[in-house]
Design an enzyme around this catalytic site. Structure first.
Site, PDB file in Angstrom:
ATOM      1  N   LYS A 190     -13.397  -4.935   2.477  1.00  0.00           N
ATOM      2  CA  LYS A 190     -14.622  -3.850   2.338  1.00  0.00           C
ATOM      3  C   LYS A 190     -15.927  -4.078   2.738  1.00  0.00           C
ATOM      4  CE  LYS A 190     -12.230  -1.271  -0.901  1.00  0.00           C
ATOM      5  NZ  LYS A 190     -11.978  -0.429  -2.434  1.00  0.00           N
TER       6      LYS A 190
ATOM      7  N   SER B 278       0.933  -1.257  -0.033  1.00  0.00           N
ATOM      8  CA  SER B 278       0.032  -0.083   0.052  1.00  0.00           C
ATOM      9  C   SER B 278       1.005   1.378   0.036  1.00  0.00           C
ATOM     10  CB  SER B 278      -0.847   0.110   1.239  1.00  0.00           C
ATOM     11  OG  SER B 278      -1.659   1.450   1.198  1.00  0.00           O
TER      12      SER B 278
ATOM     13  N   SER C  69      -0.561   4.205   0.585  1.00  0.00           N
ATOM     14  CA  SER C  69      -1.212   5.030   1.319  1.00  0.00           C
ATOM     15  C   SER C  69      -0.535   5.696   2.618  1.00  0.00           C
ATOM     16  CB  SER C  69      -2.435   4.656   2.051  1.00  0.00           C
ATOM     17  OG  SER C  69      -3.664   4.461   0.902  1.00  0.00           O
TER      18      SER C  69
ATOM     19  N   LYS D 260     -22.660 -11.452 -11.903  1.00  0.00           N
ATOM     20  CA  LYS D 260     -22.176 -10.261 -11.066  1.00  0.00           C
ATOM     21  C   LYS D 260     -22.446  -8.897 -11.674  1.00  0.00           C
ATOM     22  CE  LYS D 260     -18.322 -10.692  -8.964  1.00  0.00           C
ATOM     23  NZ  LYS D 260     -16.828 -11.024  -8.672  1.00  0.00           N
TER      24      LYS D 260
HETATM   25  P1  NAP Z   1     -12.546  -7.383  -7.299  1.00  0.00           P
HETATM   26  O1  NAP Z   1     -13.768  -6.838  -6.503  1.00  0.00           O
HETATM   27  O2  NAP Z   1     -11.730  -8.477  -6.828  1.00  0.00           O
HETATM   28  O3  NAP Z   1     -12.987  -7.542  -8.776  1.00  0.00           O
HETATM   29  C1  NAP Z   1     -12.205  -7.740  -9.749  1.00  0.00           C
HETATM   30  C2  NAP Z   1     -12.907  -7.776 -11.170  1.00  0.00           C
HETATM   31  O4  NAP Z   1     -11.820  -8.062 -11.967  1.00  0.00           O
HETATM   32  C3  NAP Z   1     -13.966  -8.584 -11.478  1.00  0.00           C
HETATM   33  O5  NAP Z   1     -14.730  -8.055 -12.152  1.00  0.00           O
HETATM   34  C4  NAP Z   1     -13.446  -9.910 -12.207  1.00  0.00           C
HETATM   35  O6  NAP Z   1     -14.265 -10.487 -12.852  1.00  0.00           O
HETATM   36  C5  NAP Z   1     -12.444  -9.062 -12.898  1.00  0.00           C
HETATM   37  N1  NAP Z   1     -11.388 -10.296 -13.193  1.00  0.00           N
HETATM   38  C6  NAP Z   1     -10.255 -10.618 -12.357  1.00  0.00           C
HETATM   39  N2  NAP Z   1      -9.695 -11.342 -13.073  1.00  0.00           N
HETATM   40  C7  NAP Z   1     -10.036 -11.864 -14.364  1.00  0.00           C
HETATM   41  C8  NAP Z   1      -9.740 -12.556 -15.309  1.00  0.00           C
HETATM   42  N3  NAP Z   1      -8.650 -13.377 -15.438  1.00  0.00           N
HETATM   43  N4  NAP Z   1     -10.620 -12.311 -16.580  1.00  0.00           N
HETATM   44  C9  NAP Z   1     -11.513 -11.753 -16.546  1.00  0.00           C
HETATM   45  N5  NAP Z   1     -11.988 -10.820 -15.367  1.00  0.00           N
HETATM   46  C10 NAP Z   1     -11.432 -10.995 -14.299  1.00  0.00           C
HETATM   47  O7  NAP Z   1     -11.496  -6.087  -7.107  1.00  0.00           O
HETATM   48  P2  NAP Z   1     -11.814  -4.274  -6.922  1.00  0.00           P
HETATM   49  O8  NAP Z   1     -11.582  -4.323  -5.673  1.00  0.00           O
HETATM   50  O9  NAP Z   1     -12.943  -4.009  -7.882  1.00  0.00           O
HETATM   51  O10 NAP Z   1     -10.548  -4.007  -7.944  1.00  0.00           O
HETATM   52  C11 NAP Z   1     -10.231  -4.124  -8.900  1.00  0.00           C
HETATM   53  C12 NAP Z   1      -8.880  -3.396  -9.332  1.00  0.00           C
HETATM   54  O11 NAP Z   1      -9.035  -1.846  -9.145  1.00  0.00           O
HETATM   55  C13 NAP Z   1      -7.646  -3.779  -8.893  1.00  0.00           C
HETATM   56  O12 NAP Z   1      -6.713  -3.549  -9.929  1.00  0.00           O
HETATM   57  C14 NAP Z   1      -7.442  -2.576  -7.796  1.00  0.00           C
HETATM   58  O13 NAP Z   1      -6.062  -2.175  -7.578  1.00  0.00           O
HETATM   59  C15 NAP Z   1      -7.785  -1.278  -8.487  1.00  0.00           C
HETATM   60  N6  NAP Z   1      -8.478  -0.347  -7.698  1.00  0.00           N
HETATM   61  C16 NAP Z   1      -7.715   0.882  -7.808  1.00  0.00           C
HETATM   62  C17 NAP Z   1      -8.417   2.124  -6.889  1.00  0.00           C
HETATM   63  C18 NAP Z   1      -7.593   3.423  -6.998  1.00  0.00           C
HETATM   64  O14 NAP Z   1      -7.814   4.126  -6.050  1.00  0.00           O
HETATM   65  N7  NAP Z   1      -6.989   3.756  -7.999  1.00  0.00           N
HETATM   66  C19 NAP Z   1      -9.319   1.446  -5.995  1.00  0.00           C
HETATM   67  C20 NAP Z   1      -9.986   0.553  -5.869  1.00  0.00           C
HETATM   68  C21 NAP Z   1      -9.584  -0.599  -6.785  1.00  0.00           C
HETATM   69  P3  NAP Z   1     -15.331 -11.652 -12.162  1.00  0.00           P
HETATM   70  O15 NAP Z   1     -16.421 -10.916 -11.549  1.00  0.00           O
HETATM   71  O16 NAP Z   1     -15.695 -12.546 -13.257  1.00  0.00           O
HETATM   72  O17 NAP Z   1     -14.424 -12.527 -11.170  1.00  0.00           O
END
Ligand code: NAP
Length: 277
Positions: free
Chosen positions: A66, A15, A17, A157
């Site tokens: 979360k 992190s 942060s 989803k």
């Molecule tokens: P999450 O709840 O685990 O969701 C992951 C998403 O990615 C789901 O839609 C999942 O699809 C998809 N996915 C993962 N592996 C995949 C694959 N091999 N093929 C197709 N789809 C795949 O994660 P999250 O918390 O939303 O975070 C997602 C990303 O956003 C991360 O990289 C995180 O670091 C980033 N993020 C950035 C910020 C920022 O402040 N910039 C804030 C939050 C998150 P399925 O539903 O099909 O599993």
């Protein structure tokens, strides 16, 4: 005595942060300290009680807590309740109260970088339906006339996500393949999956080959600074944005919520860029 703040997650060592929060406290002459806490799933309840006992005044929440943190908080604001996810907690009158504003941070970053005050009739594609997509969809769905398509590997989803919308008259669920085929219909594409994140930087949820002229492509991943999808989008003439501003804004908004002090998110972005390059 310093005021204490923090972030809980697992893993959490990566992190950024603590770096940007502690730098902001120093720059703004605040007597405060921010610490990352690695918490095991089975210890979550004890960890929250311990943080309250030692007087931690606020903390951020990241993967995988979360949703799991909600039962252990004293109150949750209605938006976080609806999203079933909390990303910031504040200590108020002896209670830990949970909030969620990562979608609002992303939206502010988008509007600023697009030079807009609001959205009107844009056609938007959200790639992904995880936690971050939830918050982003909720924030976008306040605009009555935008058209939103959600594409996710697991389409069920995405169907669930649609139910969260404030107004979702114009929301469709489509496959990733359809999204790729129809990419030239979108004014804005926001990539919210974890695909393309370091170290798997040569992966992308869809190939960018024929974007609409003037399209804006946002990827909320910030490491690497330019994911494969953003590179393709830039090469196709789109304006692009990575997740750094969203991350910086979330941290700046948390400090403001906890302490009432406004800090510069631009300065946080500079630190993030320096650290990640
Ligand atoms: P999450 O709840 O685990 O969701 C992951 C998403 O990615 C789901 O839609 C999942 O699809 C998809 N996915 C993962 N592996 C995949 C694959 N091999 N093929 C197709 N789809 C795949 O994660 P999250 O918390 O939303 O975070 C997602 C990303 O956003 C991360 O990289 C995180 O670091 C980033 N993020 C950035 C910020 C920022 O402040 N910039 C804030 C939050 C998150 P399925 O539903 O099909 O599993």
């Amino acid at each position: 005595m310093s005021e204490l703040f923090g972030i809980i997650g697992n893993p959490i060592a990566h992190s950024l942060s603590p770096l940007i929060q502690n730098e902001a406290y120093q720059l703004n002459g605040m007597n405060a300290y921010f610490q990352a806490f690695h918490v095991e799933n089975e210890d979550l309840e004890t960890a929250i009680a311990g943080m309250k006992a030692i007087g931690i005044k606020g903390f951020m929440v990241t993967v995988p807590f979360k949703a799991k943190v909600i039962p252990f908080l004293d109150e949750v604001d209605p938006i976080a309740e609806k999203k079933k996810a909390v990303n910031v907690v504040k200590f108020i009158d002896g209670k830990y109260v949970g909030y969620n504003f990562d979608g609002e941070a992303w939206l502010q970053a988008l509007l600023e970088d697009m030079g807009l005050k609001s959205l009107s009739k844009e056609t938007i594609l959200i790639l992904g339906a995880g936690g971050a997509a939830q918050s982003i969809y909720y924030a976008l769905s306040q605009f009555e006339n935008v058209h939103i398509d959600i594409a996710n590997r697991t389409m069920e989803k995405a169907e669930e996500l649609k139910k969260l919308g404030q107004t979702h008259r114009y929301t469709n669920i489509i496959s990733l393949e359809d999204a790729e085929r129809r990419q030239d219909q979108y004014d804005i594409i926001v990539q919210t999956t974890s695909i393309g994140m370091w170290p798997e930087t040569n992966r992308s949820p869809m190939n960018i080959t024929h974007l609409k002229k003037g399209a804006f492509v946002s990827d909320i991943i910030y490491n690497p600074a330019e994911t494969k999808i953003l590179k393709q989008a830039r090469e196709n003439g789109a304006q692009t944005q990575n997740g750094m501003k969203m991350l910086a804004l979330q941290n700046a908004l948390s400090i403001e919520m906890w302490t009432g002090q406004k800090v510069s998110y631009e300065r946080m972005m500079e630190s993030l860029e320096k650290t990640l390059s």
